[in-house]
Design a protein around this motif. Structure first.
Motif, PDB file in Angstrom:
ATOM      1  N   ILE A 161     -17.836 -20.024  47.343  1.00 21.78           N
ATOM      2  CA  ILE A 161     -17.050 -19.302  46.341  1.00 21.78           C
ATOM      3  C   ILE A 161     -16.769 -20.262  45.189  1.00 21.78           C
ATOM      4  O   ILE A 161     -16.423 -21.423  45.415  1.00 21.78           O
ATOM      5  CB  ILE A 161     -15.722 -18.819  46.955  1.00 21.78           C
ATOM      6  CG1 ILE A 161     -15.978 -17.820  48.083  1.00 21.78           C
ATOM      7  CG2 ILE A 161     -14.801 -18.241  45.881  1.00 21.78           C
ATOM      8  CD1 ILE A 161     -14.758 -17.544  48.949  1.00 21.78           C
ATOM      9  N   LYS A 191      -9.394 -15.264  45.728  1.00 17.21           N
ATOM     10  CA  LYS A 191     -10.702 -15.064  46.354  1.00 17.21           C
ATOM     11  C   LYS A 191     -10.663 -15.391  47.850  1.00 17.21           C
ATOM     12  O   LYS A 191     -11.309 -14.719  48.652  1.00 17.21           O
ATOM     13  CB  LYS A 191     -11.775 -15.891  45.644  1.00 17.21           C
ATOM     14  CG  LYS A 191     -12.185 -15.311  44.307  1.00 17.21           C
ATOM     15  CD  LYS A 191     -13.315 -16.089  43.670  1.00 17.21           C
ATOM     16  CE  LYS A 191     -13.799 -15.380  42.418  1.00 17.21           C
ATOM     17  NZ  LYS A 191     -15.011 -16.005  41.858  1.00 17.21           N
ATOM     18  N   ALA A 232     -14.479 -20.737  41.686  1.00 19.40           N
ATOM     19  CA  ALA A 232     -13.341 -20.244  40.920  1.00 19.40           C
ATOM     20  C   ALA A 232     -13.031 -21.224  39.799  1.00 19.40           C
ATOM     21  O   ALA A 232     -13.252 -22.428  39.925  1.00 19.40           O
ATOM     22  CB  ALA A 232     -12.128 -20.074  41.834  1.00 19.40           C
ATOM     23  N   GLU A 279      -7.247 -17.817  40.753  1.00 18.23           N
ATOM     24  CA  GLU A 279      -8.509 -17.192  41.145  1.00 18.23           C
ATOM     25  C   GLU A 279      -8.980 -17.690  42.512  1.00 18.23           C
ATOM     26  O   GLU A 279      -9.422 -16.904  43.352  1.00 18.23           O
ATOM     27  CB  GLU A 279      -9.585 -17.464  40.091  1.00 18.23           C
ATOM     28  CG  GLU A 279     -10.912 -16.813  40.401  1.00 18.23           C
ATOM     29  CD  GLU A 279     -12.012 -17.161  39.403  1.00 18.23           C
ATOM     30  OE1 GLU A 279     -13.066 -16.509  39.467  1.00 18.23           O
ATOM     31  OE2 GLU A 279     -11.826 -18.091  38.573  1.00 18.23           O
TER      32      GLU A 279
END
Length: 184
Positions: free
Chosen positions: A164, A175, A166, A171
């Motif tokens: 992931i 997430k 960010a 954020e």
């Protein structure tokens, strides 16, 4: 989501932004009652994020090898501090406690931890979300390298997608939370 491992530099880096983001991450983890799990040091970004969680009333668990603690780099005011013999034990113990992993900027140690947990995730030895907080574009070139690995057939697209990315603290935390909501 009860705890997150944070991998980051034992140095503060040369850009003040990294320290500010480490401080912000600590504040927001504490405000969301997310326990910090980290390497147990008091230096650099590691010390900054731990201090920030503590100053904001949060809980911090450190895991540090005895040889590093002997060099007087162990943080002294954590909620709990676990001592282990090896770096491998440290990495294993840290993720046993965690429901997610976030990497801030750092050096070899940060990348070692990040890639090992990604390999564990790929092999289904760890099931939590793994994210990089791409502050100031710090991970841009690394992300390009991962894309190149996909293009050249060394990394499957679904395994590339395990990471992931960010750009902000909010954020990255959102997430990670979304990941667990999708699983349930």
């Amino acid at each position: 989501m009860k705890s997150i491992v944070v991998y980051c530099g034992s140095s503060p880096g040369t850009n003040q932004t990294y320290k500010e983001v480490a401080r912000e991450l600590g504040e927001k983890m504490a405000s969301r009652s997310i326990r910090l799990i980290y390497g147990g040091g008091n230096l650099g970004l590691m010390g900054t994020v731990a201090d920030s969680v503590i100053l904001n009333g949060g809980q911090v668990t450190g895991v540090i090898p005895n040889f590093l603690a002997a060099l007087e780099v162990a943080h002294q005011t954590l909620t709990e501090l676990h001592f282990v013999e090896t770096m491998h034990e440290r990495k294993f113990k840290m993720v046993q406690f965690a429901k997610g992993v976030v990497a801030l900027p750092g050096g070899y140690g940060t990348l070692d931890e990040l890639f090992e947990i990604l390999a564990w995730r790929q092999l289904k030895l760890y099931d939590g979300p793994i994210a990089v907080l791409n502050t100031n574009g710090f991970y841009d070139l690394l992300l390009q390298q991962l894309d190149r690995m996909v293009e050249d057939g060394f990394l499957k697209p679904e395994n590339r997608a395990l990471l992931i990315v960010a750009e902000t603290v909010d954020e990255v935390l959102e997430k990670i939370e979304e990941y667990w909501q999708e699983i349930i």
